[in-house]
Design a protein around this motif. Structure first.
Motif, PDB file in Angstrom:
ATOM      1  N   ILE A   1      40.582  49.703  36.609  1.00  7.75           N
ATOM      2  CA  ILE A   1      40.389  48.710  37.678  1.00  7.75           C
ATOM      3  C   ILE A   1      39.100  49.067  38.416  1.00  7.75           C
ATOM      4  O   ILE A   1      39.110  49.675  39.484  1.00  7.75           O
ATOM      5  CB  ILE A   1      41.592  48.661  38.642  1.00  7.75           C
ATOM      6  CG1 ILE A   1      42.110  50.076  38.960  1.00  7.75           C
ATOM      7  CG2 ILE A   1      42.689  47.793  38.089  1.00  7.75           C
ATOM      8  CD1 ILE A   1      43.141  50.098  40.056  1.00  7.75           C
TER       9      ILE A   1
ATOM     10  N   TYR B   1      35.211  44.555  35.633  1.00  6.22           N
ATOM     11  CA  TYR B   1      35.457  43.293  36.324  1.00  6.22           C
ATOM     12  C   TYR B   1      34.326  42.869  37.257  1.00  6.22           C
ATOM     13  O   TYR B   1      34.433  41.843  37.925  1.00  6.22           O
ATOM     14  CB  TYR B   1      36.774  43.385  37.101  1.00  6.22           C
ATOM     15  CG  TYR B   1      37.936  43.687  36.195  1.00  6.22           C
ATOM     16  CD1 TYR B   1      38.391  42.743  35.276  1.00  6.22           C
ATOM     17  CD2 TYR B   1      38.562  44.924  36.226  1.00  6.22           C
ATOM     18  CE1 TYR B   1      39.438  43.020  34.424  1.00  6.22           C
ATOM     19  CE2 TYR B   1      39.627  45.217  35.377  1.00  6.22           C
ATOM     20  CZ  TYR B   1      40.056  44.257  34.476  1.00  6.22           C
ATOM     21  OH  TYR B   1      41.095  44.545  33.634  1.00  6.22           O
TER      22      TYR B   1
ATOM     23  N   ASN C   1      44.599  41.860  29.832  1.00 11.79           N
ATOM     24  CA  ASN C   1      44.528  42.650  31.059  1.00 11.79           C
ATOM     25  C   ASN C   1      45.556  42.131  32.056  1.00 11.79           C
ATOM     26  O   ASN C   1      45.540  40.948  32.405  1.00 11.79           O
ATOM     27  CB  ASN C   1      43.131  42.558  31.681  1.00 11.79           C
ATOM     28  CG  ASN C   1      42.059  43.109  30.770  1.00 11.79           C
ATOM     29  OD1 ASN C   1      42.332  43.901  29.883  1.00 11.79           O
ATOM     30  ND2 ASN C   1      40.827  42.688  30.985  1.00 11.79           N
ATOM     31  N   ASP C   2      46.435  42.994  32.536  1.00  9.33           N
ATOM     32  CA  ASP C   2      47.487  42.556  33.458  1.00  9.33           C
ATOM     33  C   ASP C   2      47.998  43.761  34.241  1.00  9.33           C
ATOM     34  O   ASP C   2      48.550  44.696  33.656  1.00  9.33           O
ATOM     35  CB  ASP C   2      48.627  41.906  32.676  1.00  9.33           C
ATOM     36  CG  ASP C   2      49.594  41.139  33.568  1.00  9.33           C
ATOM     37  OD1 ASP C   2      49.722  41.489  34.751  1.00  9.33           O
ATOM     38  OD2 ASP C   2      50.238  40.189  33.060  1.00  9.33           O
ATOM     39  N   TYR C   3      47.821  43.718  35.574  1.00  9.74           N
ATOM     40  CA  TYR C   3      48.220  44.841  36.434  1.00  9.74           C
ATOM     41  C   TYR C   3      49.428  44.515  37.304  1.00  9.74           C
ATOM     42  O   TYR C   3      49.695  45.207  38.283  1.00  9.74           O
ATOM     43  CB  TYR C   3      47.037  45.245  37.320  1.00  9.74           C
ATOM     44  CG  TYR C   3      45.835  45.726  36.545  1.00  9.74           C
ATOM     45  CD1 TYR C   3      45.718  47.065  36.184  1.00  9.74           C
ATOM     46  CD2 TYR C   3      44.820  44.852  36.156  1.00  9.74           C
ATOM     47  CE1 TYR C   3      44.620  47.519  35.467  1.00  9.74           C
ATOM     48  CE2 TYR C   3      43.730  45.285  35.435  1.00  9.74           C
ATOM     49  CZ  TYR C   3      43.629  46.624  35.089  1.00  9.74           C
ATOM     50  OH  TYR C   3      42.549  47.059  34.370  1.00  9.74           O
ATOM     51  N   THR C   4      50.160  43.472  36.958  1.00  8.81           N
ATOM     52  CA  THR C   4      51.337  43.114  37.735  1.00  8.81           C
ATOM     53  C   THR C   4      52.458  44.120  37.472  1.00  8.81           C
ATOM     54  O   THR C   4      52.416  44.901  36.506  1.00  8.81           O
ATOM     55  CB  THR C   4      51.835  41.704  37.373  1.00  8.81           C
ATOM     56  OG1 THR C   4      52.209  41.696  35.990  1.00  8.81           O
ATOM     57  CG2 THR C   4      50.752  40.662  37.616  1.00  8.81           C
TER      58      THR C   4
ATOM     59  N   GLY D   1      47.989  48.454  32.390  1.00 11.27           N
ATOM     60  CA  GLY D   1      46.929  47.519  32.749  1.00 11.27           C
ATOM     61  C   GLY D   1      46.511  46.665  31.585  1.00 11.27           C
ATOM     62  O   GLY D   1      45.828  45.651  31.743  1.00 11.27           O
TER      63      GLY D   1
ATOM     64  N   TRP E   1      36.241  43.101  40.904  1.00  8.93           N
ATOM     65  CA  TRP E   1      37.097  44.271  40.716  1.00  8.93           C
ATOM     66  C   TRP E   1      38.071  44.472  41.874  1.00  8.93           C
ATOM     67  O   TRP E   1      39.203  44.933  41.675  1.00  8.93           O
ATOM     68  CB  TRP E   1      36.257  45.539  40.497  1.00  8.93           C
ATOM     69  CG  TRP E   1      35.676  46.178  41.723  1.00  8.93           C
ATOM     70  CD1 TRP E   1      34.466  45.914  42.278  1.00  8.93           C
ATOM     71  CD2 TRP E   1      36.275  47.208  42.518  1.00  8.93           C
ATOM     72  NE1 TRP E   1      34.258  46.714  43.374  1.00  8.93           N
ATOM     73  CE2 TRP E   1      35.360  47.521  43.543  1.00  8.93           C
ATOM     74  CE3 TRP E   1      37.481  47.903  42.474  1.00  8.93           C
ATOM     75  CZ2 TRP E   1      35.614  48.480  44.511  1.00  8.93           C
ATOM     76  CZ3 TRP E   1      37.742  48.871  43.426  1.00  8.93           C
ATOM     77  CH2 TRP E   1      36.811  49.148  44.442  1.00  8.93           C
TER      78      TRP E   1
ATOM     79  N   GLU F   1      45.629  43.250  42.827  1.00  7.57           N
ATOM     80  CA  GLU F   1      46.730  42.959  41.906  1.00  7.57           C
ATOM     81  C   GLU F   1      47.439  44.244  41.502  1.00  7.57           C
ATOM     82  O   GLU F   1      48.680  44.290  41.438  1.00  7.57           O
ATOM     83  CB  GLU F   1      46.187  42.254  40.661  1.00  7.57           C
ATOM     84  CG  GLU F   1      47.244  41.906  39.619  1.00  7.57           C
ATOM     85  CD  GLU F   1      46.650  41.245  38.392  1.00  7.57           C
ATOM     86  OE1 GLU F   1      46.722  41.856  37.310  1.00  7.57           O
ATOM     87  OE2 GLU F   1      46.112  40.127  38.522  1.00  7.57           O
ATOM     88  N   ALA F   2      46.674  45.289  41.254  1.00  3.56           N
ATOM     89  CA  ALA F   2      47.266  46.575  40.883  1.00  3.56           C
ATOM     90  C   ALA F   2      47.995  47.216  42.059  1.00  3.56           C
ATOM     91  O   ALA F   2      49.068  47.802  41.895  1.00  3.56           O
ATOM     92  CB  ALA F   2      46.191  47.511  40.347  1.00  3.56           C
TER      93      ALA F   2
ATOM     94  N   GLU G   1      39.606  42.161  43.493  1.00  4.71           N
ATOM     95  CA  GLU G   1      40.742  41.277  43.265  1.00  4.71           C
ATOM     96  C   GLU G   1      41.722  41.920  42.279  1.00  4.71           C
ATOM     97  O   GLU G   1      42.952  41.870  42.473  1.00  4.71           O
ATOM     98  CB  GLU G   1      40.261  39.929  42.721  1.00  4.71           C
ATOM     99  CG  GLU G   1      39.390  39.141  43.691  1.00  4.71           C
ATOM    100  CD  GLU G   1      38.837  37.881  43.062  1.00  4.71           C
ATOM    101  OE1 GLU G   1      39.418  37.420  42.048  1.00  4.71           O
ATOM    102  OE2 GLU G   1      37.830  37.363  43.569  1.00  4.71           O
ATOM    103  N   LYS G   2      41.188  42.535  41.229  1.00  2.92           N
ATOM    104  CA  LYS G   2      42.036  43.225  40.269  1.00  2.92           C
ATOM    105  C   LYS G   2      42.700  44.445  40.919  1.00  2.92           C
ATOM    106  O   LYS G   2      43.858  44.761  40.644  1.00  2.92           O
ATOM    107  CB  LYS G   2      41.227  43.660  39.044  1.00  2.92           C
ATOM    108  CG  LYS G   2      41.020  42.561  38.039  1.00  2.92           C
ATOM    109  CD  LYS G   2      42.342  42.138  37.404  1.00  2.92           C
ATOM    110  CE  LYS G   2      42.160  41.060  36.371  1.00  2.92           C
ATOM    111  NZ  LYS G   2      43.467  40.598  35.828  1.00  2.92           N
TER     112      LYS G   2
END
Length: 335
Positions: free
Chosen positions: A141, A146, A110-113, A79, A150, A156-157, A152-153
């Motif tokens: 997350i 967020y 921050n990146d949950y892709t 993440g 949160w 994404e996760a 939205e994140k």
């Protein structure tokens, strides 16, 4: 899957303090703490890129570099991507504020892709000086980072990290995956999903003597029913239950200090330590698979293990409940 079969014991070692949480820890002290844990039989170690912008992973990897890899269980988190460049600006860490201001100054993204998840695992392996991790947690997350965004994140996760980790589990690259947060809501939301299905949750600071009622309402029984194990992080509530002054990553309020004082008074009356009460309370819930206190000094490891074994009389738990210091429905240890 029975998540508990992955774990070597019911107590592990949380390495957030090794990322210079709250203070700058000398290298020799950090190494000695990890080796003390090893020498005293701890075989589960949890870490994360966020902890000091990779510092905790580096220190843990260095300390365990000569240990047989098959003899311990290792978990880290995804993440966050740690960049080589230095971040000159103050970092936004939500409620964690400047928790790791003494860590490395590298930029944190921050990146949950899915792509970032795979990259994060690869980079963690390099910092940890190992060829594999056993458990991967999707980190933070939740609302404390967020706010209203949160969900939205979380989405994404769900479409990124969750699915990527499910594939790694199916391929045998990792043994299990889950979510590591300081809030109950994302875990409840995950339990409602048809897929992907996690194996476990790491819940920090939300099943302790000072904060457990929300988790008791639905999360703990629902997780147990679904066969999702829960690792309890932060059993000392950021240290205030272990003699420190921090609660929720900040200076404890007078109200919290007063509540801790009442718990300590009861513990003194029954001739036990507050650490024993904190660890054994967290482990008494049938949903709890393990507890992972953190430490920055070698002597703290022996204290934790002694607290786990310390006899606690039934009368203490009864008094704790009678004084309203634990929820009436909270499972309590058998004397």
């Amino acid at each position: 899957m029975d998540f508990t079969r992955i774990l070597p014991d019911r107590i592990g070692f949380g390495t957030a303090p090794l990322g210079n949480m709250f203070r700058a820890i000398p290298e020799d002290e950090a190494a000695a703490t990890v080796l003390a844990a090893w020498d005293q039989g701890i075989r589960y170690y949890d870490t994360a890129p966020l902890y000091g912008a990779g510092l905790a992973e580096i220190r843990l990897g260095d300390a365990l570099a000569d240990k047989p890899r098959d003899e311990y269980v290792l978990s880290t988190k995804v993440g966050r991507i740690i960049l080589d460049e230095v971040d000159p600006a103050a970092r936004e860490l939500g409620e964690k504020g400047n928790l790791f201001e003494h860590g490395r100054p590298h930029t944190i993204v921050n990146d949950y892709t899915a792509d970032a998840t795979l990259r994060s695992v690869e980079e963690s392996l390099k910092r940890l000086r190992t060829d594999r991790v056993d458990i991967v947690w999707v980190h933070d997350i939740a609302q404390d980072f967020y706010g209203d965004a949160w969900l939205e994140k979380f989405e994404e996760a769900r479409t990124g990290a969750f699915r990527a980790l499910s594939r790694l589990r199916e391929e045998g690259v990792i043994k299990a995956w889950g979510i590591g947060v300081n809030r109950v809501e994302p875990l409840e939301t995950t339990l409602d999903l048809d897929e992907p299905r996690p194996d476990a949750f790491l819940l920090a600071g939300r099943y302790t003597l000072l904060d457990h009622e929300r988790a008791l309402q639905r999360l703990m029984p629902a997780a147990a029913a679904a066969g999702v194990g829960i690792v309890v992080g932060g059993p000392y509530s950021s240290g205030v239950l272990a003699g420190g002054r921090h609660f929720e990553y900040a200076e404890a309020s007078p109200e919290i200090l007063a509540r801790v004082g009442r718990i300590r008074d009861l513990a003194d009356q029954h001739g036990i330590g507050v650490k024993a009460a904190a660890l054994q309370f967290a482990l008494a819930n049938p949903a709890t698979a393990a507890v992972i206190p953190g430490a920055t000094k070698p002597g703290r490891i022996a204290e934790d293990l002694a607290a786990l074994r310390e006899p606690v009389p039934a009368a203490f738990w009864q008094d704790l409940r009678a004084q309203g210091l634990v929820a009436r429905e909270a499972p309590l240890p058998a004397a």
